[in-house]
Design an enzyme around this catalytic site. Structure first.
Site, PDB file in Angstrom:
ATOM      1  N   HIS A 235       3.714  -0.334   6.584  1.00  0.00           N
ATOM      2  CA  HIS A 235       5.361  -0.196   4.939  1.00  0.00           C
ATOM      3  C   HIS A 235       6.331  -0.741   6.171  1.00  0.00           C
ATOM      4  CE1 HIS A 235       6.419  -0.041   1.572  1.00  0.00           C
ATOM      5  NE2 HIS A 235       5.954   1.736   1.179  1.00  0.00           N
TER       6      HIS A 235
ATOM      7  N   ARG B  84       1.142  -4.748  -2.335  1.00  0.00           N
ATOM      8  CA  ARG B  84       1.307  -3.695  -1.690  1.00  0.00           C
ATOM      9  C   ARG B  84      -0.319  -3.477  -2.259  1.00  0.00           C
ATOM     10  NH1 ARG B  84       3.909   1.772  -3.156  1.00  0.00           N
ATOM     11  NH2 ARG B  84       4.762   0.972  -1.627  1.00  0.00           N
TER      12      ARG B  84
ATOM     13  N   ARG C 199       9.591   3.800  -6.341  1.00  0.00           N
ATOM     14  CA  ARG C 199      10.256   3.067  -5.423  1.00  0.00           C
ATOM     15  C   ARG C 199      10.577   2.169  -5.260  1.00  0.00           C
ATOM     16  NH1 ARG C 199      10.184   8.509  -5.163  1.00  0.00           N
ATOM     17  NH2 ARG C 199       8.085   8.375  -5.458  1.00  0.00           N
ATOM     18  N   THR C 200       9.515   1.662  -4.376  1.00  0.00           N
ATOM     19  CA  THR C 200       9.686   0.079  -3.232  1.00  0.00           C
ATOM     20  C   THR C 200       9.250  -0.837  -4.552  1.00  0.00           C
ATOM     21  OG1 THR C 200       8.200   1.621  -1.585  1.00  0.00           O
ATOM     22  CG2 THR C 200       8.022  -1.015  -1.575  1.00  0.00           C
TER      23      THR C 200
ATOM     24  N   LYS D 171      -9.734  -8.952 -14.257  1.00  0.00           N
ATOM     25  CA  LYS D 171     -10.806 -10.260 -14.882  1.00  0.00           C
ATOM     26  C   LYS D 171     -11.547 -10.318 -13.627  1.00  0.00           C
ATOM     27  CE  LYS D 171      -8.138 -11.521 -18.595  1.00  0.00           C
ATOM     28  NZ  LYS D 171      -7.999 -13.264 -19.281  1.00  0.00           N
TER      29      LYS D 171
END
Ligand code: NCD
Length: 304
Positions: free
Chosen positions: A129, A101, A51-52, A79
């Site tokens: 959030h 995020r 969703r986000t 890496k």
């Protein structure tokens, strides 16, 4: 846009009012592609998201930005590149808006100190959030006309939930009464200091509430067994029609997604169009993110 904590009521109201206008724009099928034309938005996701990430992408595109999605599985992070090296690279590419995020609390704040772009926290560890809390607030406000003096129960895995923390800050700032409900093992020890009432029993915690906000059981953040079996968890803390009866007769149900059906919420409740706002939350997510991008890019424009 790093956190809700510290925001003032007029700032939150202004953000929600602007988002409201984007709900109408989205419903009319129109776009406003001039607003972010020539701007670059990078979605930098170190954790899974449906969703986000999608809603930030849509929000950016509807406002005309060039949107680039960087998933960790395809980036040099695999890496061994550090977050700050990645930030330096993105900075050199003249990014205007950076949505991040990350699994570590504080990652978005750290990045914001190192890049010129406006940084938006799309979830950092168990910290905050902010756009989720804004979209939840918009959803509630559209249905109930206000946030003030409503009683909201936030239920379940509060310990691991950045959604809970951002919502607690936003709702208490806007004058709502907030309860947290869940087993003691899933409650942060100092949670009462945030101005909430703490319950360990759904029946008491849901008594006469206006809004029931369920949280996902975040097993991926648990380093030890904090809950018994999922069946037992559902029996005591899963929301079903029986437990919902203790809330107000017109109480509404929310969940940020992704849902664990049959663990924290019963499908019959989650899919009940008369009670569940879960779909609407997703719609509001796009509008809120458009408002946030709009406001942050105004600041960026002033610096041109
Ligand atoms: C939440 C998150 O990632 O913090 N999901 C979301 O953004 N809709 C909640 C969760 O993962 O349970």
């Amino acid at each position: 846009m790093l956190q809700i904590e510290g925001m003032y009521p007029p700032q939150i109201t202004a953000m929600l009012d602007l988002a409201e206008s984007y709900v109408l724009l989205n419903r009319s099928g129109k776009t406003q592609r001039d607003l972010l034309r020539g701007r670059t938005l990078i979605n930098l996701f170190f954790e899974d998201s449906t969703r986000t990430r999608t809603s930030f992408e849509l929000a950016g595109k509807r406002l005309g930005a060039d949107v680039v999605n960087m998933g960790v599985s395809t980036s040099s992070v695999n890496k061994g590149e550090t977050l700050l090296d990645t930030a330096g690279t993105l900075n050199a590419m003249q990014t205007d808006l950076l949505v991040i995020r990350h699994g570590e609390s504080g990652a978005a704040n750290l990045l914001a100190q190192k890049v010129d772009a406006a940084v938006i926290n799309a979830g950092d560890g168990t910290h905050e959030h902010p756009t989720q809390a804004l979209l939840d607030a918009l959803t509630i406000r559209r249905r109930r006309g206000r946030l003030e003096a409503l009683t909201v129960a936030i239920c379940g895995d509060v310990l691991h939930s950045r959604v809970a923390r951002s919502n607690i800050h936003l709702l208490t700032t806007m004058g709502a009464r907030v309860r947290v409900v869940g087993p003691p093992t899933l409650m942060p020890s100092e949670v009462a200091r945030l101005g909430v009432e703490v319950f360990h029993d759904m029946k008491r915690g849901l008594a006469d509430v206006d809004i029931v906000m369920m949280l996902r059981l975040q097993r991926e953040r648990m380093t030890r067994g904090l809950v018994p079996s999922e069946r037992e968890y559902f029996r005591f803390f899963g929301l079903d029609a029986e437990k919902l009866r203790h809330a107000k007769p017109d109480a509404l149900v929310m969940h940020p997604g992704p849902m664990n059906r049959g663990v924290e919420i019963d499908s019959a409740v989650a899919d009940d169009p008369a009670r569940s706002l879960i779909r609407e939350q997703v719609e509001m997510g796009v509008a809120v993110r458009m408002a946030v991008l709009d406001i942050l890019s105004r600041r960026a424009r002033r610096n041109d």
